[in-house]
Design an enzyme around this catalytic site. Structure first.
Site, mmCIF file in Angstrom:
data_model
loop_
_atom_site.group_PDB
_atom_site.id
_atom_site.type_symbol
_atom_site.label_atom_id
_atom_site.label_comp_id
_atom_site.label_asym_id
_atom_site.label_seq_id
_atom_site.Cartn_x
_atom_site.Cartn_y
_atom_site.Cartn_z
ATOM 1 N N SER A 88 0.832 -1.200 0.000
ATOM 2 C CA SER A 88 0.000 0.000 0.000
ATOM 3 C C SER A 88 0.868 1.251 0.000
ATOM 4 O O SER A 88 1.651 1.481 0.930
ATOM 5 C CB SER A 88 -0.917 0.018 1.223
ATOM 6 N N HIS A 134 -1.365 -1.121 -4.124
ATOM 7 C CA HIS A 134 -2.649 -0.727 -3.542
ATOM 8 C C HIS A 134 -2.643 0.789 -3.321
ATOM 9 O O HIS A 134 -1.732 1.337 -2.693
ATOM 10 C CB HIS A 134 -2.822 -1.477 -2.219
ATOM 11 N N ASP A 162 -4.760 3.928 -1.758
ATOM 12 C CA ASP A 162 -5.827 4.268 -0.813
ATOM 13 C C ASP A 162 -6.311 5.686 -1.041
ATOM 14 O O ASP A 162 -5.568 6.647 -0.827
ATOM 15 C CB ASP A 162 -5.310 4.132 0.623
ATOM 16 N N MET A 180 -8.880 8.554 0.096
ATOM 17 C CA MET A 180 -9.718 8.929 1.249
ATOM 18 C C MET A 180 -10.241 10.350 1.073
ATOM 19 O O MET A 180 -9.516 11.228 0.601
ATOM 20 C CB MET A 180 -8.887 8.861 2.533
ATOM 21 N N HIS A 240 -8.446 1.565 -4.025
ATOM 22 C CA HIS A 240 -9.414 1.383 -2.936
ATOM 23 C C HIS A 240 -10.040 2.737 -2.608
ATOM 24 O O HIS A 240 -9.408 3.591 -1.987
ATOM 25 C CB HIS A 240 -8.647 0.793 -1.731
ATOM 26 N N MET A 285 -12.186 5.019 -0.578
ATOM 27 C CA MET A 285 -12.872 5.219 0.709
ATOM 28 C C MET A 285 -13.580 6.565 0.638
ATOM 29 O O MET A 285 -13.134 7.567 1.194
ATOM 30 C CB MET A 285 -11.847 5.169 1.852
ATOM 31 N N MET A 323 -11.996 -5.516 5.146
ATOM 32 C CA MET A 323 -11.106 -4.659 5.947
ATOM 33 C C MET A 323 -10.800 -5.367 7.265
ATOM 34 O O MET A 323 -11.715 -5.784 7.982
ATOM 35 C CB MET A 323 -11.770 -3.306 6.239
ATOM 36 N N GLY A 356 -3.049 3.854 8.234
ATOM 37 C CA GLY A 356 -2.170 2.695 8.232
ATOM 38 C C GLY A 356 -1.674 2.421 9.638
ATOM 39 O O GLY A 356 -1.922 3.193 10.569
ATOM 40 N N ASP A 382 -7.030 -6.218 4.057
ATOM 41 C CA ASP A 382 -6.359 -4.920 4.095
ATOM 42 C C ASP A 382 -6.374 -4.395 5.526
ATOM 43 O O ASP A 382 -7.448 -4.139 6.083
ATOM 44 C CB ASP A 382 -7.108 -3.962 3.149
ATOM 45 N N GLY A 383 -5.168 -4.222 6.083
ATOM 46 C CA GLY A 383 -5.050 -3.632 7.416
ATOM 47 C C GLY A 383 -4.316 -4.556 8.372
ATOM 48 O O GLY A 383 -4.785 -5.650 8.675
ATOM 49 N N GLY A 384 -3.125 -4.097 8.787
ATOM 50 C CA GLY A 384 -2.358 -4.845 9.786
ATOM 51 C C GLY A 384 -1.779 -6.157 9.269
ATOM 52 O O GLY A 384 -1.506 -7.062 10.051
HETATM 53 C C1 DX5 Z 1 -6.445 1.671 5.703
HETATM 54 C C2 DX5 Z 1 -6.045 1.412 4.284
HETATM 55 C C3 DX5 Z 1 -4.968 0.412 4.156
HETATM 56 C C4 DX5 Z 1 -3.658 0.803 4.774
HETATM 57 C C5 DX5 Z 1 -3.092 -0.449 5.346
HETATM 58 O O1 DX5 Z 1 -7.461 2.584 5.722
HETATM 59 O O2 DX5 Z 1 -7.158 0.948 3.545
HETATM 60 O O3 DX5 Z 1 -4.771 0.041 2.792
HETATM 61 O O4 DX5 Z 1 -2.743 1.342 3.872
HETATM 62 O O5 DX5 Z 1 -1.974 -0.116 6.069
HETATM 63 P P1 DX5 Z 1 -1.288 -1.122 7.077
HETATM 64 O O6 DX5 Z 1 -0.795 -2.294 6.256
HETATM 65 O O7 DX5 Z 1 -0.204 -0.305 7.662
HETATM 66 O O8 DX5 Z 1 -2.327 -1.547 8.066
HETATM 67 ZN ZN ZN Z 2 -6.732 0.083 1.474
#
Ligand code: DX5
Ligand code: ZN
Length: 218
Positions: free
Chosen positions: A9, A34, A36, A38, A68, A70, A139, A146, A177-179
């Site tokens: 990402s 990826h 993101d 927002m 992605h 959001m 998610m 992140g 996606d996430g962590g």
């Molecule tokens: C969160 C995003 C993720 C983010 C993930 O809102 O959608 O794509 O970049 O970041 P990590 O891998 O650090 O959780």
């Molecule tokens: Zn994302």
């Protein structure tokens, strides 16, 4: 089942050098990047608009752009991201707009489409769309930032969606996606996921060789 696929990402990359960060991911062998997007409304943060993928394409990036959105009103921006070089555009189920029409619009513009669920949204919310999508994104953190910890309680949701996919003979990708780091990716793979977004874990790793090896193996 799809082959595993890693999507670093760019959110966790260096925003003063986005092309360099994108190139680091491509050089490690990552087939997807990826992106993101927002809007400060659907999520409490802002990132970038279609000019970034367009500029990355002009800089020569050939990676598959996994975009992605959001956004509270994603339907207004599909064309702009498709023109900017997105290969896949995923939209959230939570805001109210015409999901079916927007998913169709994404494909009509030559992109793959995806539907995304927040951690608090049950799998049943997207069940009616499963035959219309190329990807389902679960998610594994609340979107917006992140670096948040992976939510283990999302694993049953992955299993549920994977079971629907198998019993209905559907072929969409199942993305998380996430962590996510390599260990979490393996855990999610066992629950049915095949596509792994890695922001912080990928870009923080000073030595990318473990990722390069894992990507090669995938
Ligand atoms: C969160 C995003 C993720 C983010 C993930 O809102 O959608 O794509 O970049 O970041 P990590 O891998 O650090 O959780
Ligand atoms: Zn994302």
């Amino acid at each position: 089942m799809h082959a595993s696929l890693l999507a670093p990402s760019l959110l966790a990359g260096d925003h003063a050098q986005l092309a360099t960060s994108a190139l680091i991911a491509a050089t490690a062998g990552a087939p997807w990047l990826h992106l993101d997007i927002m809007d400060g409304h659907f999520v409490p943060n802002l990132t970038f608009g279609p000019e970034v993928p367009a500029a990355l394409r002009r800089a020569g990036l050939k990676t598959f752009f996994d975009t992605h959105l959001m956004l509270s009103e994603p339907q207004k921006y599909i064309e702009a991201f498709a023109k900017a070089g997105a290969n896949l555009i995923s939209i959230h189920i939570e805001p109210s707009y015409d999901h079916v029409a927007t998913l169709a619009q994404i494909r009509a513009l030559g992109c793959q489409n995806g539907i995304v669920l927040n951690p608090g949204t049950p799998a049943s919310a997207i069940e009616h769309l499963l035959g219309l999508v190329d990807l389902v994104l679960v998610m594994t953190v609340q979107p917006g930032f992140g670096g948040q910890p992976f939510r283990t309680d999302m694993l049953p949701k992955l299993r549920e969606i994977d079971t629907w996919r198998r019993t209905r003979h559907l072929n969409f990708r199942l993305e998380v996606d996430g962590g996510i780091d390599l260990a979490r990716a393996a855990e999610c793979r066992a629950a049915g996921a095949d596509t792994f977004v890695a922001g912080t874990s990928f870009f923080r790793a000073t030595d990318k060789s473990a990722y390069a090896a894992a990507i090669a193996q995938m």
